[in-house]
Motif scaffolding. Structure first.
Motif, mmCIF file in Angstrom:
data_model
loop_
_atom_site.group_PDB
_atom_site.id
_atom_site.type_symbol
_atom_site.label_atom_id
_atom_site.label_comp_id
_atom_site.label_asym_id
_atom_site.label_seq_id
_atom_site.Cartn_x
_atom_site.Cartn_y
_atom_site.Cartn_z
ATOM 1 N N CYS A 1 7.040 7.682 8.154
ATOM 2 C CA CYS A 1 5.634 7.351 8.419
ATOM 3 C C CYS A 1 5.418 5.862 8.689
ATOM 4 C CB CYS A 1 4.787 7.794 7.223
ATOM 5 S SG CYS A 1 3.071 7.306 7.324
ATOM 6 N N HIS A 2 5.973 5.015 7.839
ATOM 7 C CA HIS A 2 5.883 3.563 7.997
ATOM 8 C C HIS A 2 4.444 3.057 8.054
ATOM 9 C CE1 HIS A 2 9.917 4.645 9.619
ATOM 10 N NE2 HIS A 2 10.266 3.646 8.851
ATOM 11 N N GLY A 3 3.537 3.816 7.470
ATOM 12 C CA GLY A 3 2.150 3.336 7.402
ATOM 13 C C GLY A 3 1.295 3.716 8.595
ATOM 14 N N CYS B 1 5.983 5.651 -1.929
ATOM 15 C CA CYS B 1 5.693 6.892 -1.181
ATOM 16 C C CYS B 1 6.988 7.438 -0.562
ATOM 17 C CB CYS B 1 4.665 6.623 -0.085
ATOM 18 S SG CYS B 1 4.344 8.102 0.889
ATOM 19 N N LYS C 1 -2.272 0.287 5.984
ATOM 20 C CA LYS C 1 -1.847 1.611 6.440
ATOM 21 C C LYS C 1 -3.005 2.296 7.175
ATOM 22 C CE LYS C 1 -2.967 3.921 2.076
ATOM 23 N NZ LYS C 1 -2.484 4.701 0.941
ATOM 24 N N ARG D 1 -1.487 13.021 5.958
ATOM 25 C CA ARG D 1 -0.050 13.174 5.712
ATOM 26 C C ARG D 1 0.205 13.602 4.275
ATOM 27 N NH1 ARG D 1 3.947 10.025 9.057
ATOM 28 N NH2 ARG D 1 2.889 11.526 10.332
ATOM 29 N N LYS D 2 -0.401 12.901 3.338
ATOM 30 C CA LYS D 2 -0.151 13.206 1.924
ATOM 31 C C LYS D 2 -0.648 14.612 1.587
ATOM 32 C CE LYS D 2 0.120 8.680 -0.099
ATOM 33 N NZ LYS D 2 0.275 8.210 -1.437
ATOM 34 N N CYS E 1 -3.221 8.437 6.618
ATOM 35 C CA CYS E 1 -2.377 8.598 5.421
ATOM 36 C C CYS E 1 -2.848 9.807 4.613
ATOM 37 C CB CYS E 1 -2.468 7.326 4.583
ATOM 38 S SG CYS E 1 -1.763 7.454 2.941
ATOM 39 N N ALA F 1 7.354 9.489 1.683
ATOM 40 C CA ALA F 1 7.258 9.755 3.121
ATOM 41 C C ALA F 1 7.432 8.488 3.951
ATOM 42 C CB ALA F 1 5.909 10.396 3.450
ATOM 43 N N PHE F 2 7.701 7.352 3.288
ATOM 44 C CA PHE F 2 7.685 6.093 4.037
ATOM 45 C C PHE F 2 8.641 6.092 5.228
ATOM 46 C CE2 PHE F 2 8.498 1.628 4.956
ATOM 47 C CZ PHE F 2 7.198 1.193 5.106
ATOM 48 N N GLU G 1 0.797 -1.225 0.000
ATOM 49 C CA GLU G 1 0.000 0.000 0.000
ATOM 50 C C GLU G 1 0.833 1.280 0.000
ATOM 51 O OE1 GLU G 1 -2.782 -0.231 3.277
ATOM 52 O OE2 GLU G 1 -3.829 -1.944 2.408
ATOM 53 N N CYS G 2 2.043 1.228 0.535
ATOM 54 C CA CYS G 2 2.871 2.442 0.618
ATOM 55 C C CYS G 2 3.969 2.458 -0.452
ATOM 56 C CB CYS G 2 3.505 2.560 2.008
ATOM 57 S SG CYS G 2 2.311 2.614 3.351
HETATM 58 S S1 SF4 Z 1 1.884 8.747 3.764
HETATM 59 FE FE1 SF4 Z 1 2.453 7.062 5.140
HETATM 60 S S2 SF4 Z 1 0.658 5.683 5.144
HETATM 61 FE FE2 SF4 Z 1 0.481 7.053 3.355
HETATM 62 S S3 SF4 Z 1 1.385 5.909 1.650
HETATM 63 FE FE3 SF4 Z 1 2.990 7.235 2.544
HETATM 64 S S4 SF4 Z 1 4.059 5.924 4.036
HETATM 65 FE FE4 SF4 Z 1 2.087 4.931 3.567
#
Ligand code: SF4
Ligand code: SF4
Length: 365
Positions: A322-324, A316, A340, A347-348, A344, A318-319, A312-313
């Motif tokens: 964030c790590h989900g 990305c 996740k 954050r995005k 999310c 921002a991983f 799912e990530c």
């Molecule tokens: S913002 Fe965080 S939860 Fe969303 S896709 Fe990126 S890493 Fe995954």
């Protein structure tokens, strides 16, 4: 390093509308001194297993000050007796509404090693407060009286401001009020988690939370020298602009290796949030060591970060910061930990629309 959230009582003198502990309908309970001895014995056992190890002991509730100053005198004596060699590696803090803090608490708390409090504040009426009608004026008066006692005795305090629907009307006015309570005051703006359907009108969507932060971010950035300890801005700034990795539990992807909640009966869970939901139960402190409980958490979450990175990530940018998100969000939606968090979207949206253009950093999110 282990972070222990020790729920020494489930009782509280306040009735904050968003409090998960209150709405979890717990039976009112205090941790006995006998069980507290067991907790300190387990801490000593954990610290002796590695000279580099440390423990952060967070006194939590309910309201921990309801236990009275004598309880903390007894706790100090227990720590002195059972952790005589290891106590320099125990850092104490307390999550308290501060409304009951008086001078009698100061000596035992300081002797225990407690140097700061985390609290909760907001100017809105009838959101936090005493009694069925949530007397927020009396609550805030008592909170600031307690905060003044802490400051007078050289103890720090910070607070969480819970962002609700009411917060969205005038973000800048609200921010100025929070930031000017005390120069240099640290505070954190967290979204409300509504667990009681009767309070649904307070809830905000992930997009609303992102836009709330976005309305404040340019202002914070311009005045960063004055507002440096405001979260989540400082954390984003340090991680993305300076490349430093200071991640809270929700962003770290590794809370299961460090966090542990201990309830008044000794039950072990990942954190306060999981305990209140009745999930992530890792046994009892009576027959489980801290290392064993952390290992159970690690085992339950093993592979989650890899599954998200490749699923799912994927892609990305921002991983790494964030790590989900929090695995509990995944569990509440999907009954497993492999997805996740729905935050999310916050954050995005915040990064894309507000943060990255303002700081001039490119990142694929
Ligand atoms: S913002 Fe965080 S939860 Fe969303 S896709 Fe990126 S890493 Fe995954
Ligand atoms: S389960 Fe969620 S709230 Fe609990 S410690 Fe982990 S990230 Fe934090």
């Amino acid at each position: 390093m282990a972070t222990l959230i020790v729920k020494c009582t489930t009782r509280c003198n306040s009735n904050c509308i968003y409090c998960e502990a209150i709405h979890a309908k717990h039976v009112c309970k205090d941790m006995s001194l006998q069980l507290l001895e067991m907790v300190f014995a387990r801490i000593d056992e954990y610290l002796r297993a590695g000279s580099e190890r440390t423990v952060t002991f967070t006194w939590h509730g309910g309201e921990p000050l309801l236990l009275g100053a004598d309880y903390y005198r007894a706790a100090r004596d227990v720590q002195d007796r059972l952790c005589a060699d290891t106590k320099p590696r125990i850092r104490h803090c307390m999550q308290s509404n501060l409304t009951l803090l008086n001078e009698q608490f100061i000596a035992p708390l300081k002797q225990l090693g407690l140097t700061s409090f985390g609290s909760s504040y907001g100017p809105e009426l009838h959101v936090r407060g005493f009694g069925a009608n949530r007397d927020s004026i009396a609550y805030n008066r008592a909170l600031f009286r307690g905060a003044a006692i802490a400051e007078r005795n050289g103890m720090g305090w910070g607070f969480i401001y819970v962002v609700t629907k009411q917060s969205l009307a005038d973000p800048i006015g609200l921010f100025n009020l929070l930031a000017n309570l005390r120069p240099g005051q640290s505070f954190s703006m967290n979204p409300v988690i509504v667990t009681d359907e009767r309070n649904r009108d307070l809830a905000i969507t992930p997009a609303e939370y992102a836009d709330f932060l976005g309305a404040l971010f340019p202002y914070w950035l311009r005045h960063r020298d004055r507002f440096s300890e405001v979260q989540p801005f400082e954390s984003y700034y340090q991680n993305i602009v300076h490349g430093k990795r200071h991640l809270g539990c929700v962003d770290s992807g590794q809370c299961h290796g460090h966090h542990l909640n201990i309830d008044p009966d000794g039950g072990l869970s990942q954190c306060g949030r999981s305990e209140e939901r009745g999930i992530m139960n890792w046994g009892s402190i009576i027959d489980t060591s801290i290392d064993e409980a952390l290992a159970r958490g690690r085992e339950a979450m093993s592979g989650r970060v890899d599954v998200l990175r490749d699923g799912e990530c994927r892609g990305c940018g921002a991983f790494s910061i964030c790590h989900g998100g929090c695995p509990i969000d995944s569990f509440l939606s999907w009954s497993d930990y492999a997805h996740k968090s729905h935050w999310c979207e916050t954050r995005k949206r915040f990064l894309k629309q507000y943060f990255l253009p303002a700081v001039g950093v490119e990142m694929a999110v």
